[in-house]
Design an enzyme around this catalytic site. Structure first.
Site, short mmCIF file in Angstrom:
data_model
loop_
_atom_site.label_atom_id
_atom_site.label_comp_id
_atom_site.label_asym_id
_atom_site.label_seq_id
_atom_site.Cartn_x
_atom_site.Cartn_y
_atom_site.Cartn_z
N GLY A 122 0.94 8.84 10.05
CA GLY A 122 0.86 8.81 8.86
C GLY A 122 1.29 10.15 8.27
O GLY A 122 2.57 10.52 8.11
N LYS A 140 4.54 4.19 18.75
CA LYS A 140 4.48 5.57 18.55
C LYS A 140 4.83 6.70 19.44
O LYS A 140 5.33 7.55 19.36
CB LYS A 140 3.25 5.92 17.58
CG LYS A 140 3.12 5.03 16.30
CD LYS A 140 1.50 5.08 15.73
CE LYS A 140 1.43 4.18 14.57
NZ LYS A 140 -0.06 4.17 14.03
N ASP A 171 0.62 -0.89 18.80
CA ASP A 171 1.18 0.21 17.71
C ASP A 171 1.29 1.52 18.40
O ASP A 171 2.08 2.17 17.99
CB ASP A 171 0.21 -0.06 16.65
CG ASP A 171 0.10 1.07 15.53
OD1 ASP A 171 1.06 0.56 14.84
OD2 ASP A 171 -0.33 2.04 15.42
N THR A 176 0.69 -1.36 0.00
CA THR A 176 -0.05 0.13 0.09
C THR A 176 0.96 1.08 0.05
O THR A 176 0.59 2.26 -0.99
CB THR A 176 -0.99 0.02 1.21
OG1 THR A 176 -1.61 -1.20 1.38
CG2 THR A 176 -1.92 1.05 1.35
N VAL A 177 1.69 1.27 0.87
CA VAL A 177 2.63 2.72 1.01
C VAL A 177 3.69 2.62 -0.22
O VAL A 177 3.64 3.79 -0.59
CB VAL A 177 3.27 2.72 2.39
CG1 VAL A 177 4.24 3.96 2.66
CG2 VAL A 177 2.38 2.36 3.57
N ARG A 226 3.47 -10.56 -9.51
CA ARG A 226 2.11 -9.51 -9.34
C ARG A 226 2.62 -8.08 -9.36
O ARG A 226 1.93 -7.39 -10.00
CB ARG A 226 1.52 -10.14 -7.91
CG ARG A 226 0.23 -9.42 -7.83
CD ARG A 226 -0.49 -10.00 -6.50
NE ARG A 226 0.08 -9.74 -5.42
CZ ARG A 226 0.29 -10.16 -4.27
NH1 ARG A 226 -0.61 -11.22 -3.97
NH2 ARG A 226 0.74 -9.70 -3.00
#
Ligand code: HSE
Length: 438
Positions: free
Chosen positions: A135, A206, A202, A13-14, A49
């Site tokens: 993010g 952070k 998570d 994704t990123v 892929r």
């Protein structure tokens, strides 16, 4: 000037978002960086892929990540694999080979940042990690550079979008935890292992990173106090609302003369605060500096392009600075490496907070007086009380209390004594309350 060459480790994704943003904004980015930033290689698990998806990008795709960290033409390695192994080994090899590193890997930085930064310093390379927290919100840059004049006093953040999404839905729609978690996973917000989100791990990664750059202390993830949202009950979200509060999973870090607080837990915060109104998958971080006062940073905490925004900003920074004298670069942890301080994380017993208590009490004379006496004996002052009428035919009811600020040691003693009362059924629910009023 010749382009700077980038190798991506991971093209999920990123990684995909990073390619898209670099392509779409290439001219703006080159105007800022002073030269073109070109992704020349990517390492993926499934080459076929990735070929099918990124054939038009003109980059060399391999399943051999070692090739990228050892490639003589690659200047910057972008690590987007996540997790500890093999990410750690690859990052250390890239550093040993004199390559700069950009990473979105919060677990890696929180747990092994001290070692990684020391190696990077020896090699004179940069390790940039803006995408690891919040993010697309440039919170690392804000704390490390924008607030450099301040003595930072505390910081509190909604830094896990999955938990915030779940808590928002539970409150707004009265839906149960499990059902909303499934929706968050289906929407792709949760970590590969969603326990990292809901158990608060998570967020702890952070807040560990933010604490280190706010106070100039080493990463101390292992000392963080971590509570997630899996045990949270809908009734407490409702009672909190009646009392004028919202329940949020907060990462909190505070400076004291002899230590720092480093904790993640569900927290009641006044509903009128801006940060209490951060809903859904969005993130926000409140930073209190002595000169600037309280400042709030808000934005998308996950997703392809928001996270790519942070990755590319780091690529621009590294591109601008890679020829600079390493001593003139912004230090990894905001403070010069030889000026970090050894402030330890305080045990929770020494942390001071206000508290929300909910207990199931027999509906008979003297019960509230018994509870109030226990609190008074421990010098705990009550700020608010709600007692509901028992349901038809029931002889028990919920009693909810808010206390003034007190050391956690005292509230633990109070809870043990309250639970021992014959008129109290089961465990006392305890949640911390933070005013966050700067
Ligand atoms: N799982 C994380 C979150 C993604 O929910 O915020 C970004 O780190």
């Amino acid at each position: 000037m010749k382009p700077i060459n980038v190798g991506l480790l991971g093209l999920g994704t990123v990684g995909g978002g990073t390619l898209t943003v670099l392509r779409r904004n290439q001219e703006e980015i080159a105007r800022r960086a002073g030269r073109e930033i070109r992704v020349t290689h990517a390492a993926v698990r499934n080459v076929e892929r990735a070929h099918a998806k990124y054939a038009a990008e003109g980059l060399s795709i391999t399943d051999d990540a070692e090739l990228i960290v050892n490639h003589p033409d690659i200047d910057i390695v972008v690590e987007l694999i996540g997790g500890i192994s093999p990410a750690k080994e690859l990052v250390l090899t890239a550093i040993a080979n004199g390559k700069h590193v950009v990473t979105a890997n919060k677990a890696l930085i929180a747990k092994y940042g001290n070692e990684i930064f020391a190696r990077a310093q020896q090699q004179g390379v940069m390790v940039a990690f803006e995408a690891a927290v919040g993010g697309g919100i440039p919170i690392i840059k804000a704390i490390r550079e924008g607030l450099a004049a301040n003595r930072i006093e505390w910081l509190a953040g909604i830094i896990n979008g999955t938990c915030n999404f779940i808590l928002s839905k539970m409150r707004e729609e009265g839906r149960p935890f499990e059902e909303v978690l499934k929706e968050a996973q289906a929407r792709g917000y949760a970590e590969a292992d969603p326990t990292f989100d809901i158990e608060g791990i998570d967020a702890a990664h952070k807040i560990t990173i933010l604490s280190a750059i706010a106070f100039g202390v080493p990463m101390q993830f292992d000392a963080a106090h971590i509570e997630g949202i899996a045990q949270l009950q809908a009734a407490d979200i409702r009672y909190a609302e009646e009392l004028g509060y919202r329940v949020k999973l907060l990462g909190i870090t505070k400076r004291h003369p002899h230590g720092i607080e480093l904790r993640v837990h569900p927290t009641l915060i006044p509903a009128r605060r801006l940060i209490a109104n951060v809903e859904g998958v969005m993130n926000a971080v409140l930073v209190k500096g002595d000169a600037v006062g309280a400042t709030l940073y808000y934005g998308a905490g996950a997703g392809a392009e928001p996270t790519a925004s942070a990755v590319v900003a780091d690529l621009v920074d590294v591109t601008r600075l890679h020829t600079a004298d390493p001593n003139h670069r912004v230090p990894h942890l905001a403070f010069q490496p030889d000026r970090l301080v050894d402030l330890k994380v305080l045990p929770m017993a020494e942390v001071e907070s206000a508290y929300y208590l909910r207990m199931r009490a027999l509906d008979r004379p003297g019960v509230l007086a018994d509870v109030a006496r226990i609190l008074a004996d421990l010098d705990i002052s009550i700020e608010a009380v709600i007692q509901k009428e028992p349901a038809e035919g029931a002889d028990q009811t919920d009693v909810v209390m808010l206390t003034h600020r007190v050391q956690e040691r005292a509230i633990d003693q109070a809870i043990a004594r309250i639970e021992a009362l014959p008129s109290i059924e089961g465990r006392v629910v305890r949640l911390r309350v933070e005013a966050l009023n700067g």
